[in-house]
Design a protein around this motif. Structure first.
Motif, PDB file in Angstrom:
ATOM      1  N   VAL A  81       0.836  -1.203   0.000  1.00  0.00           N
ATOM      2  CA  VAL A  81       0.000   0.000   0.000  1.00  0.00           C
ATOM      3  C   VAL A  81       0.871   1.254   0.000  1.00  0.00           C
ATOM      4  O   VAL A  81       1.913   1.316   0.662  1.00  0.00           O
ATOM      5  CB  VAL A  81      -0.969  -0.020   1.210  1.00  0.00           C
ATOM      6  CG1 VAL A  81      -0.223   0.094   2.534  1.00  0.00           C
ATOM      7  CG2 VAL A  81      -2.025   1.063   1.072  1.00  0.00           C
ATOM      8  N   ASN A  82       0.468   2.242  -0.788  1.00  0.00           N
ATOM      9  CA  ASN A  82       1.151   3.533  -0.907  1.00  0.00           C
ATOM     10  C   ASN A  82       2.572   3.417  -1.462  1.00  0.00           C
ATOM     11  O   ASN A  82       3.393   4.316  -1.251  1.00  0.00           O
ATOM     12  CB  ASN A  82       1.169   4.272   0.438  1.00  0.00           C
ATOM     13  CG  ASN A  82      -0.221   4.656   0.903  1.00  0.00           C
ATOM     14  OD1 ASN A  82      -1.060   5.056   0.107  1.00  0.00           O
ATOM     15  ND2 ASN A  82      -0.473   4.509   2.199  1.00  0.00           N
ATOM     16  N   SER A  83       2.873   2.333  -2.168  1.00  0.00           N
ATOM     17  CA  SER A  83       4.183   2.165  -2.797  1.00  0.00           C
ATOM     18  C   SER A  83       4.000   1.906  -4.293  1.00  0.00           C
ATOM     19  O   SER A  83       3.052   1.227  -4.701  1.00  0.00           O
ATOM     20  CB  SER A  83       4.949   0.997  -2.172  1.00  0.00           C
ATOM     21  OG  SER A  83       5.272   1.263  -0.823  1.00  0.00           O
ATOM     22  N   SER A  84       4.918   2.425  -5.094  1.00  0.00           N
ATOM     23  CA  SER A  84       4.850   2.235  -6.541  1.00  0.00           C
ATOM     24  C   SER A  84       4.859   0.748  -6.880  1.00  0.00           C
ATOM     25  O   SER A  84       5.586  -0.047  -6.276  1.00  0.00           O
ATOM     26  CB  SER A  84       6.040   2.934  -7.198  1.00  0.00           C
ATOM     27  OG  SER A  84       6.021   2.748  -8.596  1.00  0.00           O
ATOM     28  N   GLY A 122      -6.032   3.183  -7.381  1.00  0.00           N
ATOM     29  CA  GLY A 122      -4.668   3.649  -7.585  1.00  0.00           C
ATOM     30  C   GLY A 122      -3.898   2.850  -8.620  1.00  0.00           C
ATOM     31  O   GLY A 122      -2.817   3.267  -9.044  1.00  0.00           O
ATOM     32  N   THR A 178       0.105   3.358  -7.856  1.00  0.00           N
ATOM     33  CA  THR A 178       0.359   3.330  -6.416  1.00  0.00           C
ATOM     34  C   THR A 178      -0.951   3.008  -5.712  1.00  0.00           C
ATOM     35  O   THR A 178      -1.855   3.847  -5.662  1.00  0.00           O
ATOM     36  CB  THR A 178       0.894   4.694  -5.924  1.00  0.00           C
ATOM     37  OG1 THR A 178       2.118   4.991  -6.625  1.00  0.00           O
ATOM     38  CG2 THR A 178       1.176   4.657  -4.438  1.00  0.00           C
ATOM     39  N   LEU A 190      -3.829   2.724  -3.134  1.00  0.00           N
ATOM     40  CA  LEU A 190      -4.150   3.719  -2.115  1.00  0.00           C
ATOM     41  C   LEU A 190      -4.647   3.117  -0.804  1.00  0.00           C
ATOM     42  O   LEU A 190      -4.665   3.797   0.220  1.00  0.00           O
ATOM     43  CB  LEU A 190      -5.209   4.684  -2.663  1.00  0.00           C
ATOM     44  CG  LEU A 190      -4.825   5.411  -3.955  1.00  0.00           C
ATOM     45  CD1 LEU A 190      -5.973   6.293  -4.419  1.00  0.00           C
ATOM     46  CD2 LEU A 190      -3.555   6.213  -3.761  1.00  0.00           C
ATOM     47  N   SER A 191      -5.074   1.859  -0.829  1.00  0.00           N
ATOM     48  CA  SER A 191      -5.599   1.238   0.385  1.00  0.00           C
ATOM     49  C   SER A 191      -5.420  -0.275   0.309  1.00  0.00           C
ATOM     50  O   SER A 191      -5.167  -0.830  -0.773  1.00  0.00           O
ATOM     51  CB  SER A 191      -7.080   1.592   0.573  1.00  0.00           C
ATOM     52  OG  SER A 191      -7.840   1.152  -0.537  1.00  0.00           O
ATOM     53  N   VAL A 205      -3.433  -6.081  -2.014  1.00  0.00           N
ATOM     54  CA  VAL A 205      -2.648  -4.947  -1.539  1.00  0.00           C
ATOM     55  C   VAL A 205      -2.474  -5.114  -0.035  1.00  0.00           C
ATOM     56  O   VAL A 205      -3.455  -5.244   0.701  1.00  0.00           O
ATOM     57  CB  VAL A 205      -3.321  -3.598  -1.853  1.00  0.00           C
ATOM     58  CG1 VAL A 205      -2.459  -2.440  -1.343  1.00  0.00           C
ATOM     59  CG2 VAL A 205      -3.571  -3.456  -3.355  1.00  0.00           C
ATOM     60  N   ASN A 247       3.008  -2.504   4.568  1.00  0.00           N
ATOM     61  CA  ASN A 247       4.444  -2.460   4.307  1.00  0.00           C
ATOM     62  C   ASN A 247       5.155  -3.655   4.942  1.00  0.00           C
ATOM     63  O   ASN A 247       4.849  -4.070   6.058  1.00  0.00           O
ATOM     64  CB  ASN A 247       5.032  -1.157   4.849  1.00  0.00           C
ATOM     65  CG  ASN A 247       6.462  -0.941   4.404  1.00  0.00           C
ATOM     66  OD1 ASN A 247       6.864  -1.390   3.339  1.00  0.00           O
ATOM     67  ND2 ASN A 247       7.236  -0.237   5.214  1.00  0.00           N
TER      68      ASN A 247
END
Length: 195
Positions: free
Chosen positions: A27-30, A57, A70, A72-73, A101, A104
């Motif tokens: 999540v939130n990573s390319s 995303g 990327t 988003l959730s 997804v 981290n």
């Protein structure tokens, strides 16, 4: 009366290759992922489409099947169907893949150096893993001392245990933790001496 001749031709669909059937994004990573590639047997171009909708995303490149963006959730593991159309013949074929997804992927090391005693049993935590897909594997180099083994427990902690049989000077070991679905490796170093 007129006689008509009807000729039917068999048209083969695109030739599909499933590169990776299961993957996880952070999540939130390319993120870049090409689960399926295809070529037209007629020499034409192909077009890709996917269902259901990808996680927020992420988008699909309809000309090459690449999924990128990327996320988003968090998104649960879901089976997607990729439809590939041969633009020259109109023939279609499909293949499936799974995508999620996840949080981290991190590794927290708890022991950096340890002195053991030959002939004496020992067991201690080396590190703990958090986030990621939960599908972990690991490797260690060089080979651990005779009588010692690493084990990854169900709670995602890693312990080193056993009874070393011979003494050795301070030796550094590299431990690679791999999240198999994310496709990411985190390395940690542990030093061991045996008296």
């Amino acid at each position: 009366a007129r006689t008509f001749t009807l000729t039917l031709a068999t048209v083969n669909g695109p030739v599909i290759t499933v590169n990776t059937s299961q993957r996880a994004a952070i999540v939130n990573s390319s993120f870049n992922f090409t689960p399926i590639t295809a070529v037209s047997p007629t020499g034409g171009s192909v077009t890709f489409s996917v269902s259901p909708a990808l996680p927020a995303g992420l988008g699909l490149n309809s000309t090459n099947g690449k999924i990128s963006g990327t996320p988003l959730s968090l998104f649960p593991e879901t089976r997607f169907t990729m439809t590939i159309r041969d633009n020259k013949s109109g023939a279609e074929d499909m293949a499936t893949f799974e995508l999620s997804v996840v949080p981290n992927f991190t590794v927290k090391q708890t022991t950096y150096s340890k002195t053991l005693k030959a002939g004496m049993n020992s067991s201690f935590e080396v590190l703990s893993i958090n986030g990621g897909s939960g599908r972990y594997s690991y490797s260690v180099t060089p080979q651990l001392p005779t009588g010692m083994q690493l084990e990854l427990l169900q709670d995602s902690t890693m312990i080193l245990s056993g009874t070393p049989s011979v003494t050795q000077g301070n030796t550094k070991y590299s431990i690679d933790i791999i999240d198999d679905l994310v496709g990411r490796t985190i390395s940690r170093e542990l030093s061991i001496s045996i008296n």
